[in-house]
Design an enzyme around this catalytic site. Structure first.
Site, short mmCIF file in Angstrom:
data_model
loop_
_atom_site.label_atom_id
_atom_site.label_comp_id
_atom_site.label_asym_id
_atom_site.label_seq_id
_atom_site.Cartn_x
_atom_site.Cartn_y
_atom_site.Cartn_z
N ARG A 209 0.85 -1.20 0.00
CA ARG A 209 0.00 0.00 0.00
C ARG A 209 0.88 1.25 0.00
O ARG A 209 0.60 2.23 -0.72
CB ARG A 209 -0.91 0.00 1.25
CG ARG A 209 -2.06 -0.97 1.16
CD ARG A 209 -3.04 -0.79 2.31
NE ARG A 209 -2.57 -1.37 3.56
CZ ARG A 209 -2.88 -2.59 3.99
NH1 ARG A 209 -3.65 -3.37 3.28
NH2 ARG A 209 -2.42 -3.04 5.14
N PHE A 225 -11.30 -4.74 -5.60
CA PHE A 225 -11.33 -5.55 -4.37
C PHE A 225 -10.78 -4.71 -3.22
O PHE A 225 -9.78 -5.06 -2.60
CB PHE A 225 -10.52 -6.85 -4.52
CG PHE A 225 -10.86 -7.65 -5.75
CD1 PHE A 225 -11.89 -8.57 -5.73
CD2 PHE A 225 -10.14 -7.48 -6.93
CE1 PHE A 225 -12.21 -9.32 -6.86
CE2 PHE A 225 -10.44 -8.23 -8.07
CZ PHE A 225 -11.47 -9.15 -8.04
N SER A 248 -17.31 -5.79 -3.14
CA SER A 248 -18.64 -6.40 -3.10
C SER A 248 -19.30 -6.33 -1.72
O SER A 248 -20.52 -6.42 -1.61
CB SER A 248 -18.57 -7.86 -3.56
OG SER A 248 -17.70 -8.58 -2.71
N ASP A 297 -6.49 -6.72 -6.04
CA ASP A 297 -6.12 -7.54 -4.87
C ASP A 297 -7.26 -8.49 -4.53
O ASP A 297 -7.92 -8.34 -3.49
CB ASP A 297 -5.79 -6.60 -3.69
CG ASP A 297 -5.28 -7.37 -2.47
OD1 ASP A 297 -4.82 -8.52 -2.63
OD2 ASP A 297 -5.32 -6.80 -1.37
N CYS A 337 -3.11 -13.98 -3.62
CA CYS A 337 -2.77 -14.52 -2.29
C CYS A 337 -3.13 -16.01 -2.24
O CYS A 337 -3.31 -16.57 -1.17
CB CYS A 337 -3.49 -13.74 -1.20
SG CYS A 337 -5.28 -13.77 -1.36
N1 SAH Z 1 -6.78 -4.63 -0.83
C1 SAH Z 1 -7.48 -4.79 0.43
C2 SAH Z 1 -7.74 -6.26 0.75
C3 SAH Z 1 -8.58 -6.99 -0.28
S1 SAH Z 1 -9.22 -8.50 0.29
C4 SAH Z 1 -6.68 -4.12 1.54
O1 SAH Z 1 -5.56 -3.64 1.28
O2 SAH Z 1 -7.19 -4.02 2.65
C5 SAH Z 1 -10.28 -8.95 -1.01
C6 SAH Z 1 -11.60 -8.22 -1.02
O3 SAH Z 1 -12.31 -8.61 -2.20
C7 SAH Z 1 -12.55 -8.50 0.12
O4 SAH Z 1 -12.92 -7.30 0.72
C8 SAH Z 1 -13.79 -9.15 -0.53
O5 SAH Z 1 -15.02 -8.75 0.09
C9 SAH Z 1 -13.71 -8.62 -1.92
N2 SAH Z 1 -14.35 -9.41 -2.97
C10 SAH Z 1 -14.37 -10.76 -3.12
N3 SAH Z 1 -14.93 -11.10 -4.30
C11 SAH Z 1 -15.27 -9.96 -4.90
C12 SAH Z 1 -15.88 -9.64 -6.15
N4 SAH Z 1 -16.21 -10.60 -7.01
N5 SAH Z 1 -16.08 -8.35 -6.46
C13 SAH Z 1 -15.72 -7.37 -5.59
N6 SAH Z 1 -15.13 -7.60 -4.42
C14 SAH Z 1 -14.91 -8.87 -4.07
#
Ligand code: SAH
Length: 393
Positions: A209, A225, A248, A297, A337
């Site tokens: 980040r 995400f 989401s 992510d 991940c």
């Molecule tokens: N980048 C973030 C962590 C991401 S974790 C950070 O730095 O804090 C992955 C995220 O993707 C989660 O919040 C999950 O709710 C979301 N997610 C999972 N599938 C998804 C989809 N199809 N569309 C949008 N978000 C999604």
């Protein structure tokens, strides 16, 4: 002492100090879940002390390769002391009050994860061995860190594989913990340790980040995400022109908005959209939207190698869309991940996505998990997070 005897020739991975003993390697064992067993080769020679887990495919996890060790309260105290002092000596400890204190196998404590969010600890007991020593571990953690509150998030799916029931709630202390305030590189975040994903925050992405923050000045940013806004807020702090964040989960977006408001930043430049990234990026493409910096992510799409094929399709799909949305000279910070997708496979998926998008692209940096998520050299499974910074030509 309880013992576990291996089949002939199945001691090889233990000789390389890999801490897992799979069910197929076990000739016989006499012990109950969580018991410490002496692991012996087929000839009866002792190799290690391990925690027995009769329901799991990972039938035993090694505590120590020194069979003269005693696995008792003191043993766990020493392991925890070592793990905590490793973190205290990291540069990150000067930039944040939120760190991973214990990272399972790589800290010699298979199945235990502990994150510290300011003065609250969050613990996950994910295997029969650490479950057995739960009270001793909790006491030592509280004492060594001075944290009165320890919240347990033993609700990860993997507990089922160990035959363990989920357990959540305060194991020590009690307070409201749905918005634990933390600071990361000068930015304020709130962590919902009670109901957030995993233990509440993705500490493994901390330095990535910060890297995105350094790259964001003057750019139109898309954060795919976005969870509670980690990358989006870092990009804004780095001088992004605008940030479009897609996530989401409504709960995550709610906290993302609170996080944004907690920092002295121009919130009007950020838009949080509750949508499926796969669908939303198609929509943006059809609308002709363009971004100069895209972060992807996604959650763990392939927990094991068995899921790799479907996961590869999803990674390719979303990365392909990102390449289409990128301006020439634009940057893509793309992550996986998934333990089931190797760094090599991930790179080839991203290469395939660029090719199909008709984009010329170069890797200019590689990302991994922050240093408070160490990877023991004998345990490559611990190296789950990989990322690429790709420049579109
Ligand atoms: N980048 C973030 C962590 C991401 S974790 C950070 O730095 O804090 C992955 C995220 O993707 C989660 O919040 C999950 O709710 C979301 N997610 C999972 N599938 C998804 C989809 N199809 N569309 C949008 N978000 C999604």
């Amino acid at each position: 002492m309880n013992s576990l005897t291996l089949k002939r020739g199945r001691e090889k991975s233990l000789k390389r100090r890999h801490p897992w003993i799979f069910s197929g390697a076990v000739e016989k064992a006499s012990a109950k879940a969580g018991d410490t067993v002496e692991v012996r080769d087929a000839a009866g020679a002792p190799l290690a002390l391990a925690a027995y887990s009769p329901k799991s495919q990972i039938r035993a996890r090694v505590w120590t390769f020194d069979v003269r060790d005693v696995v008792d309260e003191k043993f766990f105290r020493l392991k925890l002391e070592k793990a905590i002092s490793l973190r205290n000596n990291l540069p990150a400890s000067k930039h944040t009050n939120a760190v991973r204190l214990v990272h399972g196998e790589s800290d010699g404590l298979p199945g235990l994860v502990v994150d510290r969010y300011a003065d609250v600890l969050v613990a996950q007991f994910l295997a029969a061995g650490v479950e057995r020593w739960r009270e001793e571990i909790l006491d030592a953690l509280a004492e060594l860190t001075g944290c009165e509150a320890v919240f347990e998030r033993s609700d990860a799916e993997v507990r089922k594989l160990e035959g363990l029931q989920p357990r959540t709630g305060f194991a020590r202390g009690n307070r409201s913990a749905s918005r634990c305030p933390i600071v990361e590189h000068g930015l304020d975040f709130r962590v919902d340790v009670e109901r957030g994903q995993k233990t509440g925050f993705f500490l493994d992405q901390r330095e990535n980040r910060q890297r995105v923050r350094a790259l964001a000045a003057g750019r139109e940013v898309l954060d795919g995400f976005s969870y509670t806004g980690g990358f989006a807020i870092a990009a804004l702090a780095g001088g992004a022109k605008r940030v479009h964040a897609v996530e989401s989960s409504a709960e995550a977006i709610q906290i993302a908005r609170e996080n944004l408001a907690a920092n002295p930043l121009d919130a009007a430049k950020v838009e949080f959209v509750q949508a499926d990234v796969f669908k939303h990026l198609r929509l943006l493409r059809d609308q002709g939207a363009r971004y100069d910096l895209i972060v992807l992510d996604p959650p763990k799409l392939a927990p094991t190698a068995g899921h790799a094929r479907n996961a590869a399709r999803a990674y390719k799909d979303v990365n392909l869309l990102a390449f289409k949305l990128l301006t020439p000279g634009g940057l893509l910070a793309t992550f996986s991940c998934s333990g089931g997708v190797s760094a090599e496979l991930f790179q080839s998926i991203v290469a395939g996505a660029a090719l199909d998008a008709g984009a010329e692209a170069k890797i200019i940096e590689r990302f991994g998990a922050a240093a408070d998520h160490p990877v023991a050299l004998e345990f490559p499974e611990g190296d789950y997070l990989k990322g690429l910074l790709v420049l579109k030509g």
